[in-house]
Design a protein around this motif. Sequence first.
Motif, PDB file in Angstrom:
ATOM      1  N   ARG A  56     -11.523   7.329   1.823  1.00 15.88           N
ATOM      2  CA  ARG A  56     -10.848   6.425   2.743  1.00 15.88           C
ATOM      3  C   ARG A  56      -9.435   6.162   2.255  1.00 15.88           C
ATOM      4  O   ARG A  56      -9.175   6.080   1.060  1.00 15.88           O
ATOM      5  CB  ARG A  56     -11.587   5.083   2.862  1.00 15.88           C
ATOM      6  CG  ARG A  56     -13.011   5.178   3.328  1.00 15.88           C
ATOM      7  CD  ARG A  56     -13.142   5.743   4.726  1.00 15.88           C
ATOM      8  NE  ARG A  56     -12.562   4.906   5.757  1.00 15.88           N
ATOM      9  CZ  ARG A  56     -12.687   5.165   7.060  1.00 15.88           C
ATOM     10  NH1 ARG A  56     -13.354   6.224   7.452  1.00 15.88           N
ATOM     11  NH2 ARG A  56     -12.131   4.367   7.959  1.00 15.88           N
ATOM     12  N   ASP A  57      -8.543   6.033   3.181  1.00 10.37           N
ATOM     13  CA  ASP A  57      -7.147   5.731   2.899  1.00 10.37           C
ATOM     14  C   ASP A  57      -6.904   4.288   3.325  1.00 10.37           C
ATOM     15  O   ASP A  57      -6.961   3.964   4.517  1.00 10.37           O
ATOM     16  CB  ASP A  57      -6.252   6.702   3.677  1.00 10.37           C
ATOM     17  CG  ASP A  57      -4.779   6.528   3.369  1.00 10.37           C
ATOM     18  OD1 ASP A  57      -4.326   5.370   3.288  1.00 10.37           O
ATOM     19  OD2 ASP A  57      -4.082   7.543   3.223  1.00 10.37           O
ATOM     20  N   ARG A  58      -6.652   3.413   2.344  1.00  7.80           N
ATOM     21  CA  ARG A  58      -6.523   1.980   2.639  1.00  7.80           C
ATOM     22  C   ARG A  58      -5.368   1.690   3.599  1.00  7.80           C
ATOM     23  O   ARG A  58      -5.477   0.802   4.449  1.00  7.80           O
ATOM     24  CB  ARG A  58      -6.324   1.208   1.332  1.00  7.80           C
ATOM     25  CG  ARG A  58      -7.549   1.139   0.431  1.00  7.80           C
ATOM     26  CD  ARG A  58      -8.593   0.176   0.987  1.00  7.80           C
ATOM     27  NE  ARG A  58      -8.047  -1.147   1.229  1.00  7.80           N
ATOM     28  CZ  ARG A  58      -7.904  -2.086   0.303  1.00  7.80           C
ATOM     29  NH1 ARG A  58      -8.291  -1.856  -0.947  1.00  7.80           N
ATOM     30  NH2 ARG A  58      -7.407  -3.276   0.605  1.00  7.80           N
ATOM     31  N   LEU A  59      -4.256   2.400   3.454  1.00  2.03           N
ATOM     32  CA  LEU A  59      -3.126   2.160   4.350  1.00  2.03           C
ATOM     33  C   LEU A  59      -3.487   2.564   5.773  1.00  2.03           C
ATOM     34  O   LEU A  59      -3.187   1.845   6.736  1.00  2.03           O
ATOM     35  CB  LEU A  59      -1.893   2.918   3.864  1.00  2.03           C
ATOM     36  CG  LEU A  59      -0.650   2.820   4.750  1.00  2.03           C
ATOM     37  CD1 LEU A  59      -0.268   1.361   4.996  1.00  2.03           C
ATOM     38  CD2 LEU A  59       0.519   3.587   4.131  1.00  2.03           C
ATOM     39  N   ALA A  60      -4.136   3.717   5.922  1.00  3.11           N
ATOM     40  CA  ALA A  60      -4.555   4.154   7.255  1.00  3.11           C
ATOM     41  C   ALA A  60      -5.536   3.156   7.870  1.00  3.11           C
ATOM     42  O   ALA A  60      -5.447   2.818   9.058  1.00  3.11           O
ATOM     43  CB  ALA A  60      -5.178   5.543   7.184  1.00  3.11           C
ATOM     44  N   ASP A  61      -6.459   2.669   7.064  1.00  2.50           N
ATOM     45  CA  ASP A  61      -7.409   1.657   7.541  1.00  2.50           C
ATOM     46  C   ASP A  61      -6.676   0.417   8.040  1.00  2.50           C
ATOM     47  O   ASP A  61      -7.006  -0.142   9.093  1.00  2.50           O
ATOM     48  CB  ASP A  61      -8.366   1.249   6.413  1.00  2.50           C
ATOM     49  CG  ASP A  61      -9.437   2.292   6.142  1.00  2.50           C
ATOM     50  OD1 ASP A  61      -9.661   3.157   7.003  1.00  2.50           O
ATOM     51  OD2 ASP A  61     -10.045   2.240   5.059  1.00  2.50           O
ATOM     52  N   LEU A  62      -5.709  -0.036   7.252  1.00  4.11           N
ATOM     53  CA  LEU A  62      -4.958  -1.249   7.597  1.00  4.11           C
ATOM     54  C   LEU A  62      -4.198  -1.064   8.909  1.00  4.11           C
ATOM     55  O   LEU A  62      -4.248  -1.917   9.808  1.00  4.11           O
ATOM     56  CB  LEU A  62      -3.995  -1.591   6.464  1.00  4.11           C
ATOM     57  CG  LEU A  62      -3.039  -2.771   6.688  1.00  4.11           C
ATOM     58  CD1 LEU A  62      -3.829  -4.064   6.878  1.00  4.11           C
ATOM     59  CD2 LEU A  62      -2.082  -2.901   5.520  1.00  4.11           C
ATOM     60  N   LEU A  63      -3.487   0.047   9.028  1.00  2.00           N
ATOM     61  CA  LEU A  63      -2.723   0.301  10.253  1.00  2.00           C
ATOM     62  C   LEU A  63      -3.642   0.393  11.461  1.00  2.00           C
ATOM     63  O   LEU A  63      -3.324  -0.118  12.540  1.00  2.00           O
ATOM     64  CB  LEU A  63      -1.913   1.592  10.103  1.00  2.00           C
ATOM     65  CG  LEU A  63      -0.798   1.565   9.040  1.00  2.00           C
ATOM     66  CD1 LEU A  63      -0.211   2.950   8.840  1.00  2.00           C
ATOM     67  CD2 LEU A  63       0.286   0.564   9.412  1.00  2.00           C
ATOM     68  N   ALA A  64      -4.795   1.018  11.285  1.00  2.00           N
ATOM     69  CA  ALA A  64      -5.743   1.147  12.402  1.00  2.00           C
ATOM     70  C   ALA A  64      -6.306  -0.213  12.794  1.00  2.00           C
ATOM     71  O   ALA A  64      -6.442  -0.516  13.996  1.00  2.00           O
ATOM     72  CB  ALA A  64      -6.866   2.105  12.020  1.00  2.00           C
ATOM     73  N   ARG A  65      -6.658  -1.030  11.805  1.00  2.00           N
ATOM     74  CA  ARG A  65      -7.229  -2.358  12.109  1.00  2.00           C
ATOM     75  C   ARG A  65      -6.292  -3.206  12.948  1.00  2.00           C
ATOM     76  O   ARG A  65      -6.736  -4.041  13.735  1.00  2.00           O
ATOM     77  CB  ARG A  65      -7.564  -3.107  10.811  1.00  2.00           C
ATOM     78  CG  ARG A  65      -8.894  -2.761  10.210  1.00  2.00           C
ATOM     79  CD  ARG A  65      -9.329  -3.797   9.199  1.00  2.00           C
ATOM     80  NE  ARG A  65      -8.416  -3.920   8.077  1.00  2.00           N
ATOM     81  CZ  ARG A  65      -8.430  -3.148   6.996  1.00  2.00           C
ATOM     82  NH1 ARG A  65      -9.320  -2.171   6.908  1.00  2.00           N
ATOM     83  NH2 ARG A  65      -7.573  -3.330   6.011  1.00  2.00           N
ATOM     84  N   HIS A  66      -5.001  -3.006  12.764  1.00  6.52           N
ATOM     85  CA  HIS A  66      -4.033  -3.849  13.458  1.00  6.52           C
ATOM     86  C   HIS A  66      -3.342  -3.115  14.606  1.00  6.52           C
ATOM     87  O   HIS A  66      -2.330  -3.591  15.124  1.00  6.52           O
ATOM     88  CB  HIS A  66      -3.015  -4.399  12.453  1.00  6.52           C
ATOM     89  CG  HIS A  66      -3.652  -5.326  11.462  1.00  6.52           C
ATOM     90  ND1 HIS A  66      -3.922  -6.648  11.730  1.00  6.52           N
ATOM     91  CD2 HIS A  66      -4.147  -5.090  10.206  1.00  6.52           C
ATOM     92  CE1 HIS A  66      -4.518  -7.195  10.682  1.00  6.52           C
ATOM     93  NE2 HIS A  66      -4.672  -6.275   9.752  1.00  6.52           N
ATOM     94  N   LEU A  73       0.811  -1.213   0.000  1.00  7.02           N
ATOM     95  CA  LEU A  73       0.000   0.000   0.000  1.00  7.02           C
ATOM     96  C   LEU A  73       0.846   1.265   0.000  1.00  7.02           C
ATOM     97  O   LEU A  73       0.398   2.313  -0.469  1.00  7.02           O
ATOM     98  CB  LEU A  73      -0.953  -0.010   1.200  1.00  7.02           C
ATOM     99  CG  LEU A  73      -2.068  -1.060   1.126  1.00  7.02           C
ATOM    100  CD1 LEU A  73      -2.890  -1.070   2.398  1.00  7.02           C
ATOM    101  CD2 LEU A  73      -2.971  -0.813  -0.075  1.00  7.02           C
ATOM    102  N   ARG A  74       2.054   1.185   0.491  1.00  8.26           N
ATOM    103  CA  ARG A  74       2.936   2.360   0.452  1.00  8.26           C
ATOM    104  C   ARG A  74       3.384   2.684  -0.980  1.00  8.26           C
ATOM    105  O   ARG A  74       3.892   3.772  -1.241  1.00  8.26           O
ATOM    106  CB  ARG A  74       4.161   2.136   1.339  1.00  8.26           C
ATOM    107  CG  ARG A  74       3.849   2.171   2.828  1.00  8.26           C
ATOM    108  CD  ARG A  74       5.106   2.219   3.666  1.00  8.26           C
ATOM    109  NE  ARG A  74       4.842   2.102   5.084  1.00  8.26           N
ATOM    110  CZ  ARG A  74       4.420   3.095   5.875  1.00  8.26           C
ATOM    111  NH1 ARG A  74       4.215   4.290   5.356  1.00  8.26           N
ATOM    112  NH2 ARG A  74       4.213   2.884   7.160  1.00  8.26           N
TER     113      ARG A  74
END
Length: 438
Positions: free
Chosen positions: A216-226, A205-206
């Motif tokens: 929505r920012d997919r990378l931000a979503d991913l980091l938040a989920r984890h 994603l980077r």
Amino acid sequence: MDASDLDFRTRTRSGCIPPELASRLLERGRADVVEAQAGRGQWFCALAWAKTLGDRGREGDAWEVLAPYVATGWWTAVVGAAGLLEGWGRVDEAIDITRKRMEAGHPRALDAYMRLLARHGRAGEAFDLLVPHVDDWVIATALVDVAHVAGRDEEAAALLAGLMRADHRCVGPWCCRGLDPDTALSLLATIRERQGRIDEAVALLRRRQIVSVNGRDRLADLLARHGRVEELRAYAARDGHGEAVRQLAELLEKGGDVDGAIAVYGPADGPAARDPNLAYDLAQLLTRHGRGEEAIAVMRAGADAHPGDDWILHALSELCLGQGRPAEGLAHLDALRVRRGGEEEWELYRVRLPLIAACGGVDEAVERARAHPEGETWYAAEDIARLFAGVGRTEEAVAVLQGHDRRIGHDLAHHLVDLGRVEEALDVLLHTSPRHRS
């Protein structure tokens, strides 16, 4: 029935009973009207009536309602009918009507058909049928979803990796036809995340060029989920990553760190001061935690910093109303009117009306609205009628709307149904025949 006619009616709501009104009629005990209109080419009535019959165990009768619409080949009818059939457990029939549209070449049918197969134990078959079309972004997205059910994630990952050109950089949003590099990266990241390979998903994603899609920012979503807070904090600190700021604040708030969430939006010259959307988010956060005065101050500063964005004034007005401080909202609008030379077009003046009503009552707000140079227009009538309807004065709302053209017919019809004047409502909605596109 004709597919193009049906499509035009539903897309434009011309000569059409909208879905919310069909539901309203059922709620008010006028199933007879919905049933009758279902047989006269009113799709939203047909769908609502079919659902009602299905809920009553009369699935055969429900299908008879939908069958003439499905027979036209109109995709919306096929999707609606397939959904009901699937819900009734008649999966083979749902698959059959969807397959026929796919074989006829409808552009959206392949995706729907394969997802239907995957939901009912045929994911492997669906995956194989999707593979030849993976260079289309819609199909690639379906493939990734189906791969998870079929247990074929690695095959899907290899297909996506094979379509990515390492040396290509898009020069604009329409550079690539079909599956663009950013979408391929995001889909591959989805696979890696569900495999537990989070670091690989982050690295993929980077590499994106466009970081925000549909807000929505997919990378931000991913980091938040984890729960990768520090990585998200560093990402949010970069310029142009407003969605990441929002995601970090949401994550901290959910974790109980309200002060930390507020701090994410920055000091007086921080992200919220530069981005009015973030200012709005901060104001909502403050409001949720009983800090309404601070929330109003944030939105007032945002309105001052971005005087050309009138949506902020609407948000400020609603906030002042919600906090029981309508006079403050009016004071800000008064000051803005002075800065603008004393003039207010209706689009801005209408923001005042709920505030005036809260301070001096609906009648005062209506009187002042009618005194405005645009107060007799059809669009002003919508706002005036809304004031009356908001305090239960529906007859007066109807009287206001009836004096104007049919562009506001849906609002008028809703009020007429509430008053039990159903035939008048239908006359308002169905007075013209829909026009076809040339």
